[in-house]
Enzyme design. Structure first.
Site, PDB file in Angstrom:
ATOM      1  N   ARG A 183       0.797  -1.234   0.000  1.00 41.85           N
ATOM      2  CA  ARG A 183       0.000   0.000   0.000  1.00 41.85           C
ATOM      3  C   ARG A 183       0.829   1.283   0.000  1.00 41.85           C
ATOM      4  O   ARG A 183       0.415   2.309   0.541  1.00 41.85           O
ATOM      5  CB  ARG A 183      -0.965   0.046   1.186  1.00 41.85           C
ATOM      6  N   SER A 224     -10.655   0.529   3.375  1.00 42.07           N
ATOM      7  CA  SER A 224      -9.966   0.085   4.590  1.00 42.07           C
ATOM      8  C   SER A 224      -9.240   1.269   5.229  1.00 42.07           C
ATOM      9  O   SER A 224      -8.485   1.962   4.562  1.00 42.07           O
ATOM     10  CB  SER A 224      -8.954  -1.007   4.256  1.00 42.07           C
ATOM     11  N   GLU A 241      -4.148   3.484   6.562  1.00 39.68           N
ATOM     12  CA  GLU A 241      -3.917   3.359   5.113  1.00 39.68           C
ATOM     13  C   GLU A 241      -4.382   4.661   4.449  1.00 39.68           C
ATOM     14  O   GLU A 241      -3.790   5.120   3.480  1.00 39.68           O
ATOM     15  CB  GLU A 241      -4.733   2.178   4.571  1.00 39.68           C
TER      16      GLU A 241
END
Ligand SMILES: Cc1cc2nc3c(=O)[nH]c(=O)nc-3n(C[C@H](O)[C@H](O)[C@H](O)COP(=O)(O)OP(=O)(O)OC[C@H]3O[C@@H](n4cnc5c(N)ncnc54)[C@H](O)[C@@H]3O)c2cc1C
Length: 308
Positions: A184, A230, A301
């Site tokens: 990520r 998320s 994130e």
């Protein structure tokens, strides 16, 4: 980069004029709530919508000359802008730059192409590798910047090269091996704006199981609520959602923000007048609670920018 320390209307007018000599569509004090999927966020002091890559390049070079802090945004699906807004230039890359071409063994996608659309087109053309992209509501530029992925796949696995405008205004072609990408994260500096990507996707068998998992994933998400997907990265060997659920945080509220009771790692905006600080308060509460229960410090994130 040092930000310009100017606050009065005259300076704003001067800066707007210079930005408008590079890009036709520049707005002042644009509410970022309108440009993020979570639906909250203070204003961008300057907000520009370049029509194409040439305007984008001229605009970024103008921002650099003005020593103006700047950031590129795509669809705002992984972005939280604090209440105080962004005291610089927000460049909307996702509105235009929509060219997509499937070639013999590759695909060329400009940064504004929808990541879901890219996934669908490649799937239809029998090009494996990006089945997971279907349902990810970002742009190609945002997917590159975030190294978007799902179920162990990620865009960097199939990325051949990207074209960026770097922090000095130069056009640079980069290969994945030039970047410290990881889970990520592309490792790209914030001042590098992605213009386009070339995906390695020779014809082959598409992965139907991956596609089915993608459909299951969509079923498990609270898609009727505003969110940024998320909230936390999965810690090594575990799942953020599992830890959040075990810590009893499903359904926990801060103002109008809630940890979803459908998918524990989704923070959803369930209020009418929700503010960005409520999301940040909830994020901090989850980090502290999970840490005190399990000794694991979750890392957001979602990208958080702007002044409190
Ligand atoms: C319902 C939902 C489901 C999601 N599911 C997933 C998932 O399964 N997997 C996953 O990885 N993500 C998922 N996400 C998160 C998000 O969609 C991805 O991270 C997506 O790639 C972000 O793209 P964007 O264009 O919206 O980026 P933005 O939110 O606009 O920006 C995110 C970051 O990228 C930067 N950025 C954007 N465009 C550019 C550009 N052209 N050049 C340089 N920097 C840029 C921004 O500055 C910011 O730092 C989900 C989000 C939602 C709302």
């Amino acid at each position: 980069m040092q930000m310009v320390e100017v606050m009065n209307d005259q300076d704003d007018k001067k800066i707007t004029d210079q930005l408008m000599s590079a890009c036709e569509r520049v707005k002042l004090n644009e509410p970022m709530a309108k440009h993020t999927t979570i639906g909250v966020g203070g204003p961008a002091r300057f907000f520009a919508i370049p029509a194409d890559a040439d305007e984008m390049i001229r605009l970024i070079r103008a921002a650099i000359r003005l020593r103006l802090d700047y950031i590129g945004v795509g669809r705002g699906s992984n972005l939280l802008v604090r209440n105080g807004g962004f005291n610089g230039l927000v460049v909307n890359v996702g509105a235009n730059l929509g060219k997509l071409e499937v070639r013999k063994r590759t695909a060329y996608a400009e940064a504004g192409v929808s990541f879901t659309r890219l996934g669908r087109v490649l799937m239809k053309e029998g090009r494996p590798g990006l089945e997971f992209a279907i349902g990810i509501p970002g742009s190609v530029g945002g997917a590159v910047r975030m190294n978007a992925g799902a179920y162990g796949s990620e865009i960097f696995r199939v990325l051949k090269s990207i074209k960026v405008i770097d922090g000095k205004g130069r056009i640079v072609v980069m290969k994945p091996e030039h970047l410290p990408f990881r889970y990520r994260s592309s490792g790209l500096p914030r001042t590098s704006i992605v213009l386009s990507a070339i995906i390695h996707c020779p014809p082959g068998e598409t992965d139907d199981r991956q596609y089915e998992k993608t459909l299951d994933r969509l079923e498990s998400q609270p898609l009727s609520n505003r969110s940024f997907g998320s909230t936390f990265k999965n810690p090594p060997g575990d799942f953020a959602g599992r830890l959040i659920e075990k810590a009893g945080l499903k359904g926990v509220l801060r103002g109008g923000m809630m940890m979803s009771d459908k998918h524990a790692n989704f923070l959803v905006n369930v209020g009418d007048n929700t503010r960005a600080n409520e999301a940040e308060d909830l994020i901090e509460h989850v980090i502290e609670t999970v840490h005190s229960r399990f000794g694991v410090r979750l890392e957001p994130e979602v990208i958080i920018i702007g002044d409190r």
